[in-house]
Scaffold this motif. Sequence first.
Motif, PDB file in Angstrom:
ATOM      1  N   LYS A 163      41.835  39.674  28.312  1.00  0.00           N
ATOM      2  CA  LYS A 163      43.365  39.111  27.585  1.00  0.00           C
ATOM      3  C   LYS A 163      44.506  39.850  28.459  1.00  0.00           C
ATOM      4  CE  LYS A 163      41.555  37.723  23.043  1.00  0.00           C
ATOM      5  NZ  LYS A 163      41.888  37.542  21.948  1.00  0.00           N
ATOM      6  N   LEU A 164      44.145  41.229  28.594  1.00  0.00           N
ATOM      7  CA  LEU A 164      45.959  42.015  29.467  1.00  0.00           C
ATOM      8  C   LEU A 164      46.014  41.139  31.060  1.00  0.00           C
ATOM      9  CD1 LEU A 164      45.277  45.730  27.755  1.00  0.00           C
ATOM     10  CD2 LEU A 164      47.080  43.865  27.900  1.00  0.00           C
ATOM     11  N   ILE A 165      44.497  41.192  30.986  1.00  0.00           N
ATOM     12  CA  ILE A 165      44.145  40.815  32.579  1.00  0.00           C
ATOM     13  C   ILE A 165      45.106  39.798  32.679  1.00  0.00           C
ATOM     14  CG2 ILE A 165      42.444  39.920  34.741  1.00  0.00           C
ATOM     15  CD1 ILE A 165      41.114  42.728  33.668  1.00  0.00           C
ATOM     16  N   ASN A 166      44.711  38.808  32.018  1.00  0.00           N
ATOM     17  CA  ASN A 166      45.106  37.816  32.267  1.00  0.00           C
ATOM     18  C   ASN A 166      46.575  37.251  32.430  1.00  0.00           C
ATOM     19  OD1 ASN A 166      42.680  36.056  32.757  1.00  0.00           O
ATOM     20  ND2 ASN A 166      42.227  35.741  30.449  1.00  0.00           N
TER      21      ASN A 166
ATOM     22  N   HIS B 233      47.519  37.935  35.541  1.00  0.00           N
ATOM     23  CA  HIS B 233      47.936  36.688  36.146  1.00  0.00           C
ATOM     24  C   HIS B 233      46.565  36.426  36.727  1.00  0.00           C
ATOM     25  CE1 HIS B 233      51.892  36.110  34.437  1.00  0.00           C
ATOM     26  NE2 HIS B 233      52.164  37.340  34.957  1.00  0.00           N
ATOM     27  N   ARG B 234      45.584  37.119  36.187  1.00  0.00           N
ATOM     28  CA  ARG B 234      44.737  36.403  37.640  1.00  0.00           C
ATOM     29  C   ARG B 234      43.170  36.555  36.000  1.00  0.00           C
ATOM     30  NH1 ARG B 234      44.296  39.425  42.108  1.00  0.00           N
ATOM     31  NH2 ARG B 234      42.362  38.636  42.170  1.00  0.00           N
TER      32      ARG B 234
ATOM     33  N   ALA C 254      36.256  41.335  39.352  1.00  0.00           N
ATOM     34  CA  ALA C 254      34.865  42.260  39.752  1.00  0.00           C
ATOM     35  C   ALA C 254      34.548  42.766  40.436  1.00  0.00           C
ATOM     36  CB  ALA C 254      33.876  41.556  38.644  1.00  0.00           C
ATOM     37  N   PRO C 255      33.537  44.130  40.648  1.00  0.00           N
ATOM     38  CA  PRO C 255      33.164  44.603  39.167  1.00  0.00           C
ATOM     39  C   PRO C 255      34.176  45.706  39.155  1.00  0.00           C
ATOM     40  CG  PRO C 255      32.150  45.726  40.343  1.00  0.00           C
ATOM     41  CD  PRO C 255      33.037  44.360  41.828  1.00  0.00           C
ATOM     42  N   ALA C 256      35.151  46.165  40.199  1.00  0.00           N
ATOM     43  CA  ALA C 256      36.489  46.869  39.700  1.00  0.00           C
ATOM     44  C   ALA C 256      36.696  47.692  38.221  1.00  0.00           C
ATOM     45  CB  ALA C 256      37.484  47.453  41.135  1.00  0.00           C
TER      46      ALA C 256
END
Length: 355
Positions: free
Chosen positions: A308-311, A315-316, A322-324
């Motif tokens: 959720k934080l990545i989104n 905004h990705r 992945a995988p980093a």
Amino acid sequence: MADAPLVPAREAGGNGAGIVDALDGLRGLAAIAVVTVHYRAMLGEWYFPSAFLAVDLFFIISGIVICLNYEDRLRGGMSTLRFMARRLARLAPLYLVALALGALVAVAGIVMGTGNWTGQTLAPVVLAGSLMLPNPFPAPRPDLFPLNPPCWSLFWELAMNLVYALALPWLGVRALPALIAGGALLLIVVATQAGGLNFGYDRMWLQIPALRVLVGFSIGVLIARLAQQGRLPASPVPVAVLLAVPLVVLAAPSTLGWIKDVTLALIVFPLLCAAAMTARPAHRRLCRTLGLISYPLYITHAVLPFEKLINVVLHREAGELAPAIGVGALAIAIGFAWLLGVAFDKPVRALLRKV
């Protein structure tokens, strides 16, 4: 996905205090394998497809630890109520921390309008969860514990603890193996019908998690008794090799089906734990660190809102990084688990021992 409840092999008191660092090492590495499955959207192909079977390893280790620490005391007059109170005191604090984190993430989703929860659906689920009971109320997902799905195995663990306190310490040299054999046969039959053992987190095939915990825990009790009687042969296998085994076998493709599942649960993991009981001492610091993080990592990793934080922040989609991004999330989850173990779990355990 199956996980399991994890507590270090050094419980307070009892004949098992301070034993078997290798078991902690096995449990910690298997817990990390479990996390990779839940983080597979962030890790891409870098996860352990059969990590759902780690639950069977955890149940065996739990049977060993509980037997070594409590069997003499239960036979000597320790009440079932006191035993269960000790188990709840050990497991509940971190469980409630994780429940609170899961509820906070759900509330944040409600406030931001990005989640599937509402205040009306969240409140009763939190109430059921605070009692460590499977959720009977409507929820956005059908898991037994929708705010923290891995907690299904904690419920079965506590149920098996009660069964153990009431019956297993008094099962003799023939009755306990007979119970294991009968339960294993039933588990194989049901696994062939269901196609495998990856059940327990929801209400499908509930007989499978019941049999998994009964058989696994009972195998652990048998291993502990054999060890106490000096009937386990000394393991010639170095601890480093033993620690590698769960990572190798849990990397097996999940498509291998029920034969692989029951082979690991009923043969490979019991032999691995028996070998760990007599393995030569080595890598103690590593094993103890893995033991320290195992339960905090298990109980909190699924509520940490990395995707959720990545989104929201980047905004990705997680899979695009992945995988980093998954490796980073895994490292943060392990670090958070270590911090909880040192700053919360150990002090709370020490405090509750005085009560």
